[in-house]
Motif scaffolding. Structure first.
Motif, short mmCIF file in Angstrom:
data_model
loop_
_atom_site.label_atom_id
_atom_site.label_comp_id
_atom_site.label_asym_id
_atom_site.label_seq_id
_atom_site.Cartn_x
_atom_site.Cartn_y
_atom_site.Cartn_z
N ASN A 120 60.89 1.15 0.34
CA ASN A 120 60.97 -0.30 0.52
C ASN A 120 59.70 -0.88 1.12
O ASN A 120 59.68 -2.01 1.58
N THR A 121 58.63 -0.07 1.09
CA THR A 121 57.35 -0.58 1.60
C THR A 121 56.91 -1.74 0.74
O THR A 121 57.00 -1.70 -0.48
N SER A 122 56.48 -2.81 1.39
CA SER A 122 55.95 -3.91 0.60
C SER A 122 54.53 -4.19 1.07
O SER A 122 54.18 -3.93 2.21
N VAL A 123 53.72 -4.64 0.14
CA VAL A 123 52.36 -4.98 0.53
C VAL A 123 52.15 -6.47 0.42
O VAL A 123 52.72 -7.15 -0.42
N GLN A 124 51.35 -6.96 1.31
CA GLN A 124 51.08 -8.39 1.38
C GLN A 124 49.56 -8.54 1.34
O GLN A 124 48.85 -7.90 2.12
N ILE A 125 49.10 -9.34 0.40
CA ILE A 125 47.65 -9.54 0.33
C ILE A 125 47.24 -10.53 1.42
O ILE A 125 47.83 -11.61 1.55
N ARG A 126 46.26 -10.14 2.21
CA ARG A 126 45.72 -11.04 3.22
C ARG A 126 44.27 -11.28 2.86
O ARG A 126 43.55 -10.36 2.54
N ALA A 127 43.85 -12.54 2.90
CA ALA A 127 42.48 -12.83 2.48
C ALA A 127 41.75 -13.68 3.50
O ALA A 127 42.36 -14.36 4.31
N GLY A 128 40.44 -13.61 3.42
CA GLY A 128 39.59 -14.46 4.26
C GLY A 128 39.57 -14.03 5.70
O GLY A 128 40.17 -13.03 6.09
N ARG A 129 38.86 -14.81 6.50
CA ARG A 129 38.67 -14.47 7.91
C ARG A 129 39.95 -14.46 8.70
O ARG A 129 40.17 -13.63 9.55
N SER A 153 49.06 1.20 9.05
CA SER A 153 49.16 1.09 7.59
C SER A 153 48.21 0.06 6.99
O SER A 153 48.36 -0.33 5.84
N LEU A 154 47.20 -0.34 7.78
CA LEU A 154 46.20 -1.28 7.27
C LEU A 154 45.42 -0.65 6.12
O LEU A 154 44.89 0.45 6.25
N MET A 155 45.39 -1.33 4.98
CA MET A 155 44.70 -0.80 3.80
C MET A 155 43.60 -1.75 3.37
O MET A 155 43.75 -2.96 3.48
N ILE A 156 42.52 -1.20 2.86
CA ILE A 156 41.48 -2.04 2.27
C ILE A 156 41.55 -1.82 0.76
O ILE A 156 41.57 -0.68 0.29
N TRP A 157 41.60 -2.91 0.01
CA TRP A 157 41.72 -2.88 -1.45
C TRP A 157 42.89 -2.00 -1.91
O TRP A 157 42.79 -1.30 -2.92
N PHE A 158 43.97 -2.00 -1.17
CA PHE A 158 45.20 -1.27 -1.51
C PHE A 158 45.11 0.25 -1.45
O PHE A 158 46.10 0.93 -1.38
N ILE A 159 43.90 0.81 -1.58
CA ILE A 159 43.87 2.27 -1.68
C ILE A 159 43.11 2.95 -0.55
O ILE A 159 43.21 4.15 -0.38
N ILE A 160 42.32 2.19 0.22
CA ILE A 160 41.58 2.85 1.30
C ILE A 160 42.36 2.71 2.61
O ILE A 160 42.50 1.62 3.14
#
Ligand code: ZN
Length: 284
Positions: free
Chosen positions: A121-130, A38-45
């Motif tokens: 109940n899916t939740s998204v978590q923003i992960r940033a940086g290296r 379920s890894l997403m890039i910019w929420f939609i890719i």
């Protein structure tokens, strides 16, 4: 009949790699509690689902190449059905191993109820940086969870689509029922626009006369064989393929122009190619 048998065989190959992919994804998730799928890039890719879809569909590709079989349209439907099935199977693996207070979750919920709850109940978590550091709080998607799941299913199916498209556009000898094999290629580089135009004109002329041997000799003289990116602006490629069974050859000429990034862009309008029953090679 032989074709149907091969279709079934290739579907089996695809099903095996799909199952393997599902198990690997489950293993990664249970070991590192990270859902690669379920890894997403910019929420939609849906990058994770896309990569997983390629791995799952790779069996079709290797099967088709191994048995020299060109998959028909029906195989695409087949691939899409298997990829949707694999998606459900991955969810099912999560479901069947999940425990709540020491008891299997299956004790409390049916699989479909579980699926509904897990999507809403899916939740998204923003992960940033290296280091992929978590930023802010996880956001619940609720109803949007279905859209999120749909995006992943589409990403997963994309692998099948792309591999099917690739296989169906590859040169195939319908008579011998096998893929053409590469017999080599040659590149020439030039900065002389007039010489390039002259070569293309002559090559088209020779192609109309079915004189492909002459195109190979002409191309050998159509510029330098070594590329100098500071100097050369145009590249012409010859690509030779043959059917190993009947000896049918295919020669294509592709013209490229240098772009700003020191890379080559193909000028598709200038691409030509033809079949020949004559033996062709670069060593003439
Ligand atoms: Zn052939």
């Amino acid at each position: 009949m032989k074709n149907i048998f091969k279709d079934v065989l290739i579907t089996l190959f695809g099903a095996v790699t799909s199952l393997l992919t599902a198990f690997i994804l489950y293993w990664v998730e249970s070991r590192w509690s990270m859902s690669f799928y379920s890894l997403m890039i910019w929420f939609i890719i849906p990058a994770g689902a896309g990569v997983s879809g390629f791995a799952a569909a790779s069996g079709y590709y290797f099967g088709a190449r191994f048995f020299n079989h060109k998959p028909r349209k029906i195989i695409l439907l087949n691939m899409l059905a298997v990829s949707f099935g694999t998606y459900l199977f991955i969810q099912y693996l999560d479901y069947s191993f999940l425990e709540v207070e020491g008891k299997s979750v299956a004790h409390y919920l049916s699989f479909w109820e579980y699926l509904d709850i897990s999507m809403t109940n899916t939740s998204v978590q923003i992960r940033a940086g290296r280091g992929h550091v978590k930023v802010g709080n996880a956001v619940e998607l609720q109803g949007l969870g279905y859209v999120y799941a749909l995006l992943q299913v589409i990403g997963f199916a994309l692998g099948s689509f792309v591999l099917h498209l690739y296989l169906s556009t590859r040169l195939y000898c319908e008579k011998c029922l096998r893929y053409f094999s590469s017999k080599g290629n040659a590149s020439r580089y030039t900065d002389n626009k007039e010489a390039l135009a002259d070569f293309i004109k002559k090559a088209i002329n020779l192609l109309e006369k079915h004189n492909l041997t002459e195109i190979i000799s002409l191309h050998a003289e159509a510029g330098s064989s070594k590329c100098d990116l500071k100097k050369h602006y145009f590249k012409t490629d010859l690509n030779l393929k043959s059917c190993k069974e009947c000896g049918k050859h295919h020669l294509s000429v592709n013209v490229f122009k240098k772009n700003g990034k020191d890379d080559w862009d193909e000028i598709h309008d200038l691409s030509i190619g033809a079949m020949s029953m004559k033996e062709l090679s670069f060593k003439n």
